[in-house]
Structure formats: C-alpha cells, structure tokens
Motif scaffolding. Sequence first.
Motif, PDB file in Angstrom:
ATOM      1  N   PRO A   6      29.365  -1.866  11.101  1.00  0.00           N
ATOM      2  CA  PRO A   6      28.672  -0.784  10.388  1.00  0.00           C
ATOM      3  C   PRO A   6      28.111  -1.239   9.048  1.00  0.00           C
ATOM      4  O   PRO A   6      27.016  -0.815   8.662  1.00  0.00           O
ATOM      5  N   ILE A   7      28.850  -2.104   8.352  1.00  0.00           N
ATOM      6  CA  ILE A   7      28.358  -2.598   7.069  1.00  0.00           C
ATOM      7  C   ILE A   7      27.102  -3.432   7.267  1.00  0.00           C
ATOM      8  O   ILE A   7      26.123  -3.298   6.525  1.00  0.00           O
ATOM      9  N   LEU A   8      27.123  -4.275   8.291  1.00  0.00           N
ATOM     10  CA  LEU A   8      25.955  -5.113   8.578  1.00  0.00           C
ATOM     11  C   LEU A   8      24.747  -4.265   8.975  1.00  0.00           C
ATOM     12  O   LEU A   8      23.617  -4.573   8.608  1.00  0.00           O
ATOM     13  N   VAL A   9      25.003  -3.199   9.732  1.00  0.00           N
ATOM     14  CA  VAL A   9      23.911  -2.301  10.129  1.00  0.00           C
ATOM     15  C   VAL A   9      23.280  -1.662   8.911  1.00  0.00           C
ATOM     16  O   VAL A   9      22.051  -1.567   8.793  1.00  0.00           O
ATOM     17  N   VAL A  10      24.118  -1.194   7.968  1.00  0.00           N
ATOM     18  CA  VAL A  10      23.603  -0.575   6.747  1.00  0.00           C
ATOM     19  C   VAL A  10      22.805  -1.595   5.934  1.00  0.00           C
ATOM     20  O   VAL A  10      21.706  -1.305   5.443  1.00  0.00           O
ATOM     21  N   VAL A  11      23.356  -2.819   5.790  1.00  0.00           N
ATOM     22  CA  VAL A  11      22.663  -3.864   5.034  1.00  0.00           C
ATOM     23  C   VAL A  11      21.327  -4.198   5.683  1.00  0.00           C
ATOM     24  O   VAL A  11      20.300  -4.334   5.002  1.00  0.00           O
ATOM     25  N   PHE A  12      21.330  -4.334   7.012  1.00  0.00           N
ATOM     26  CA  PHE A  12      20.084  -4.623   7.723  1.00  0.00           C
ATOM     27  C   PHE A  12      19.066  -3.500   7.519  1.00  0.00           C
ATOM     28  O   PHE A  12      17.868  -3.748   7.320  1.00  0.00           O
ATOM     29  N   ASN A  13      19.531  -2.241   7.568  1.00  0.00           N
ATOM     30  CA  ASN A  13      18.635  -1.098   7.379  1.00  0.00           C
ATOM     31  C   ASN A  13      18.005  -1.121   5.988  1.00  0.00           C
ATOM     32  O   ASN A  13      16.808  -0.866   5.831  1.00  0.00           O
ATOM     33  N   ILE A  14      18.797  -1.460   4.966  1.00  0.00           N
ATOM     34  CA  ILE A  14      18.283  -1.533   3.597  1.00  0.00           C
ATOM     35  C   ILE A  14      17.265  -2.659   3.463  1.00  0.00           C
ATOM     36  O   ILE A  14      16.174  -2.475   2.892  1.00  0.00           O
ATOM     37  N   LEU A  15      17.617  -3.848   4.004  1.00  0.00           N
ATOM     38  CA  LEU A  15      16.698  -4.996   3.918  1.00  0.00           C
ATOM     39  C   LEU A  15      15.397  -4.709   4.660  1.00  0.00           C
ATOM     40  O   LEU A  15      14.309  -5.074   4.190  1.00  0.00           O
ATOM     41  N   ARG A  16      15.506  -4.048   5.806  1.00  0.00           N
ATOM     42  CA  ARG A  16      14.307  -3.721   6.571  1.00  0.00           C
ATOM     43  C   ARG A  16      13.365  -2.834   5.776  1.00  0.00           C
ATOM     44  O   ARG A  16      12.145  -3.017   5.782  1.00  0.00           O
ATOM     45  N   GLN A  17      13.936  -1.835   5.067  1.00  0.00           N
ATOM     46  CA  GLN A  17      13.111  -0.942   4.253  1.00  0.00           C
ATOM     47  C   GLN A  17      12.471  -1.692   3.087  1.00  0.00           C
ATOM     48  O   GLN A  17      11.304  -1.466   2.760  1.00  0.00           O
ATOM     49  N   MET A  18      13.233  -2.596   2.482  1.00  0.00           N
ATOM     50  CA  MET A  18      12.698  -3.346   1.339  1.00  0.00           C
ATOM     51  C   MET A  18      11.588  -4.293   1.767  1.00  0.00           C
ATOM     52  O   MET A  18      10.560  -4.413   1.100  1.00  0.00           O
ATOM     53  N   VAL A  19      11.759  -4.957   2.911  1.00  0.00           N
ATOM     54  CA  VAL A  19      10.754  -5.905   3.396  1.00  0.00           C
ATOM     55  C   VAL A  19       9.503  -5.187   3.872  1.00  0.00           C
ATOM     56  O   VAL A  19       8.377  -5.627   3.624  1.00  0.00           O
ATOM     57  N   SER A  20       9.683  -4.027   4.520  1.00  0.00           N
ATOM     58  CA  SER A  20       8.540  -3.343   5.125  1.00  0.00           C
ATOM     59  C   SER A  20       7.610  -2.726   4.104  1.00  0.00           C
ATOM     60  O   SER A  20       6.483  -2.358   4.443  1.00  0.00           O
ATOM     61  N   ILE A  21       8.054  -2.632   2.847  1.00  0.00           N
ATOM     62  CA  ILE A  21       7.217  -2.000   1.821  1.00  0.00           C
ATOM     63  C   ILE A  21       5.889  -2.724   1.686  1.00  0.00           C
ATOM     64  O   ILE A  21       4.834  -2.112   1.502  1.00  0.00           O
ATOM     65  N   GLY A  22       5.911  -4.042   1.795  1.00  0.00           N
ATOM     66  CA  GLY A  22       4.683  -4.796   1.564  1.00  0.00           C
ATOM     67  C   GLY A  22       3.908  -5.142   2.809  1.00  0.00           C
ATOM     68  O   GLY A  22       2.895  -5.838   2.733  1.00  0.00           O
ATOM     69  N   LEU A  23       4.377  -4.707   3.972  1.00  0.00           N
ATOM     70  CA  LEU A  23       3.674  -5.063   5.201  1.00  0.00           C
ATOM     71  C   LEU A  23       2.378  -4.284   5.338  1.00  0.00           C
ATOM     72  O   LEU A  23       2.370  -3.060   5.214  1.00  0.00           O
ATOM     73  N   PRO A  24       1.262  -4.948   5.659  1.00  0.00           N
ATOM     74  CA  PRO A  24      -0.043  -4.281   5.747  1.00  0.00           C
ATOM     75  C   PRO A  24      -0.064  -3.149   6.762  1.00  0.00           C
ATOM     76  O   PRO A  24      -0.676  -2.125   6.539  1.00  0.00           O
ATOM     77  N   GLN A  25       0.627  -3.331   7.913  1.00  0.00           N
ATOM     78  CA  GLN A  25       0.537  -2.319   8.952  1.00  0.00           C
ATOM     79  C   GLN A  25       1.215  -1.011   8.561  1.00  0.00           C
ATOM     80  O   GLN A  25       1.017   0.004   9.205  1.00  0.00           O
ATOM     81  N   ASP A  26       2.031  -1.028   7.501  1.00  0.00           N
ATOM     82  CA  ASP A  26       2.725   0.185   7.090  1.00  0.00           C
ATOM     83  C   ASP A  26       1.995   0.947   5.995  1.00  0.00           C
ATOM     84  O   ASP A  26       2.379   2.051   5.647  1.00  0.00           O
ATOM     85  N   ARG A  27       0.978   0.349   5.419  1.00  0.00           N
ATOM     86  CA  ARG A  27       0.323   0.994   4.285  1.00  0.00           C
ATOM     87  C   ARG A  27      -0.478   2.231   4.695  1.00  0.00           C
ATOM     88  O   ARG A  27      -0.789   3.061   3.851  1.00  0.00           O
ATOM     89  N   SER A  28      -0.818   2.342   5.950  1.00  0.00           N
ATOM     90  CA  SER A  28      -1.558   3.519   6.392  1.00  0.00           C
ATOM     91  C   SER A  28      -0.635   4.696   6.662  1.00  0.00           C
ATOM     92  O   SER A  28      -1.093   5.807   6.905  1.00  0.00           O
ATOM     93  N   LYS A  29       0.680   4.450   6.645  1.00  0.00           N
ATOM     94  CA  LYS A  29       1.630   5.522   6.888  1.00  0.00           C
ATOM     95  C   LYS A  29       2.168   6.060   5.565  1.00  0.00           C
ATOM     96  O   LYS A  29       2.271   5.320   4.593  1.00  0.00           O
ATOM     97  N   PRO A  30       2.520   7.344   5.527  1.00  0.00           N
ATOM     98  CA  PRO A  30       3.106   7.905   4.307  1.00  0.00           C
ATOM     99  C   PRO A  30       4.379   7.160   3.928  1.00  0.00           C
ATOM    100  O   PRO A  30       5.065   6.600   4.792  1.00  0.00           O
TER     101      PRO A  30
END
Length: 550
Positions: free
Chosen positions: A34-58
């Motif tokens: 569960p700790i690893l899942v939470v850490v992965f979820n946080i890292l995924r959100q932090m990394v996805s902020i700069g991805l071009p394909q996500d900029r068109s989404k709210p």
Amino acid sequence: MSFNTSVPLANHFLDIPAQVLNTRYALFFLVNIPILVVVFNILRQMVSIGLPQDRSKPPVVFHWFPFIGSSVQYGSDPLTFLFACQEKYGDVFTFILLGRRVTVALGAKGNNFVLGGKSTVFNAEDAYKHMTSPVFGDDVVYAVPNQQFMEQKKFIKIGLSTESFRTYVGMFEDEVETYLNNEPIFKSYQDPKGAGEWGSFDPCQVIAEITILTASRTLQGKQIRAALDKSFAELLADLDGGFTPMNFFFPNLPLEHYRRRDRAHKKISDFYIDIVKQRKAKGENHELDMINALSGQVYRSGKPMSDSEIAHCMIALLMAGQHTSASTGAWAVLRLAENPDFTEKIYQEQVKFFGAPNGQLRPMTYEEARELPLMNALIRETLRLHPPIHTIMRHVREDVPVPPSLAAPSKDGVYVVPKGDYVLASPTVSHTDPRVWRSAMKFDPYRWIDPEGMAAQALETYVDEHGEKIDYGFGAVSKGTESPYQPFGAGRHRCVGEQFAYLQVGTVLATLVKELEFRLPQPFPANNYYTMIPTPQAPRNVEYRRRRRN
C-alpha cells in the motif's frame, strides 16, 4: 534467536521454518505494498504535470490514494472542497471519485455548460439510473431513454394544474392544523387561553411527517392518504433507507437495508398497481389526483402508459418530492427560529392579508399564497443557502471542449473533457459565490425584496417569465441554466414539481407561523452531507409555544 555476526546471514535464514518465513514475507508485502502504491500514485501525478498530452485536459486535484482520490473530502464537505479547489485550480478542474474522473465546472457559466449541454453528450441516465431504478422502478425516470422520461414528465405536469392547486391550499392548511392538534409532542403544550409553556421538536422529523401527509392528501389522493398507517410508513422508511449516496457507487450490495428496500418497493408498487386496476375496472376517474391524471396517457409512439409505469411514477413523486420539500421546510423552520424578529414580521404579513375582526386569520387562497413577499423571500433565501441538491452529475459520451469563456485556454488550446468522464455542476457553489452575492453566506431574506439587487436579477434569469421558452418534451419552460440561482435544477431536467413544492412549503410554513412562535436554543446547525439531501446536523431542536390570540 540472536544472530552470530561471524556466521553468514544466509545460514540463519536456513534455520527459520518455511511457514514463519512465508508469514514474514506476507506481512512485509501487506505493509509495504500500500505504501508503494501511494508513492507511485504521487510520483505519477508529479511526472504527468509536464507531459504534453495532458495539457489539453483540466488540472487534476492532487490526491494521495488511487481510486479513492478526493472522495473523502468531497463526500464529507463538498462545498468546502469545491471552493478550495476553485481557489487553486479555477472554475474547471478534475477530481477522482472512487475511480471515476469527475470534471467540475463552477459558477453560472459552469452550470450552463453542464446542465445546458445536449443530453446525448452529457447524459443523466448513465449517471443516475443505477441509483434511482431500485427505488423508483426500472421503467421510469432515469431508467428509460431521455425522450420517454420527458414524456412521463409531461404526463405528470398534467396533474399539476392550477385547478388542482386551488384545491390544495386548504388541504395543506387542514393537514398541518390537524397534525398540531393531534400529535402528542404538540398536543401536550396547547394552551387556548394564551401563550403556553415552551416545547421542543426536531424540525427534520416533524416537517418530514407533515410533508408526507400533505403530499398524500393532495397529489397522491384520498386512497393513499387513508392508507398512511404505521405499516405503510414503515415500508416508506425501508424504501427511503435504500436511497442513499452509496447507491450511486454500489446500488446492489448484499446488505440487509438493500433487501428491505427491494421488499418495500415491491409491496408499494403492488399497492399502487392494485388501485390503478380497481379504478379502471370500475371506470372511476373523478378524483382530482395524480393517479387519474396519469391513467390513460399515451406516448407519442401510440403505446399507453402501463399500470407499472403509473405506479412507479407515483413512487418517484412520493420519494423525490418528500426529500426536497421536507429538507427545505426543516431548514426554513430553523431559520425562523434563529431569526424571531423576522418570523414576527412574517406573522404580521399574514395578519395584514388575512386578519379578521375576531383576531383569527382566515384561510388563504391559492392566489394569495403566491403573493406573500416575506414568505416568498424566506423560501428563496432558504433554497439559496440550502438547496436540496448540492451537486449534479452527467456522464460524458463524447469528447467535449470547454468554452474559453469558462476556462482560459491552456498552451495547447482549450481544455477537453474526455469521453467516459463525468461532469459536475454545483448549484450550492453558484448560490454562495462571493463574486456574485453580497455577504454570500449570510441569511438575508430581504435581498429578495430589492428589485434592483443581484437576487432579483438571478431570479429573473431563472424564471424568465417573458423570455424565450424551451420545450424539452414536457411543456415550455425557462431554460434557467445561465442563472447563478438554480434551486430546482435547470434545463431539461428541471424539476417538474417546482410550483407544487413552492406552494406546499409556503402554505405549511405559513400555517406553522400562524400557530406557533419559535426560538433556537443552540447555534445554527451545520450541514450533514452523508444523507441523500443535505440535512441539518444534530443538535437541531427548535423550541416553540402556541401563539397568543386576542
């Protein structure tokens, strides 16, 4: 066992029984995964902020746990959660609600975007049918295609005629007065010679009981009103027990309250169907009630409305109307108790309109009940601060661009709400938006009497008596989606019983004020958002005494 550091560590593991070793590995993974899942979820959100394909989404609201997302914050206090997100992300953002992606559009423009959208794109049936079908039935409301639902609303509207309303006012008054004279909690405090001792009651319980009595006496008809004994009330309670926010996510869990819900639905449905069949067999159609209004109605396709559809429409009217009117009435009584000076002015308004030489107040007429300025202001301000539905959702059936007027375009263009997401509008947020309303969180009924104020403008946009009407299939109505004030929804899913609710709540409150004085012995209660319709948290008792008569 202690380790000898002079011996290789592996040798010690060889001494540990396999069962113990497996248990330790299991505990290790149980604690750490569960700790690893939470850490992965946080890292995924932090990394996805700069991805071009996500900029068109709210922007997505930051959340610690996958799947759960922001469910706890939204579920426990949606207003605080939405305002906090609005401050951080703007009027358009997305949050995770038990695995669902929900894109929020706030303010009057957000309401218009969601509630004014095409039903084929922003679909209400996909969002709510699994929640309403077990309670209302599988052949009415959101369980059927939108076109059929609109026709059902048209049939219901036939029973909500001005002719019917004129007969209802006296019935409302009579039911309230009978309740006050016979209910033990009120009967024991009667004092015909003057003001008696102060008693106490729970406004949620009392107004809920009065609401069901007045609705059954009028819309439901004499047969249903006569059947309102303890066993029928218990069936209604069981049916209501299965109509909770949890239904939205888990409508058919193997739980006892779901089984009671299903048994109650079957018994109440059979009860209505029997009445319909009896009337058809006897040729009885003289009662001015909803069953007769629905009987004999025919869809555009030529298919007559079935006995089951009539029965389930009656259940929908009973349950949906009960929740909204009871909630509004209870909040209004609490506001009256909190503001005794304003309550006295409402009483004096009745004395002015309906006073008689003997000091009594004569009965109201339908036309008079609609023209009480202070009473109307009380109801509208109560609905502004305590709307029955705090948020409204739709399921997105195809990609939808967000209008630039609602959200400033991102670097890659306008935001797009993707197919498969949900969209959410919030009347509660637009009702209390400090950018729109003066002293937004303050109870101020006088704002509705100012003809030049924001409240009057919002009401005019919502009602739009002289503007363009739209017929979604149940009669021409004001669209109302662009107003910051939407107590009964807007667009094609605007509540068809709106006028009945105003008349019912207004007459009930007027009769209570005529008979009782109120005071609030504790601070004004906060919202309980864990019920289907937001209700006041305990403690919420109101103290009362009989009004003095000259």
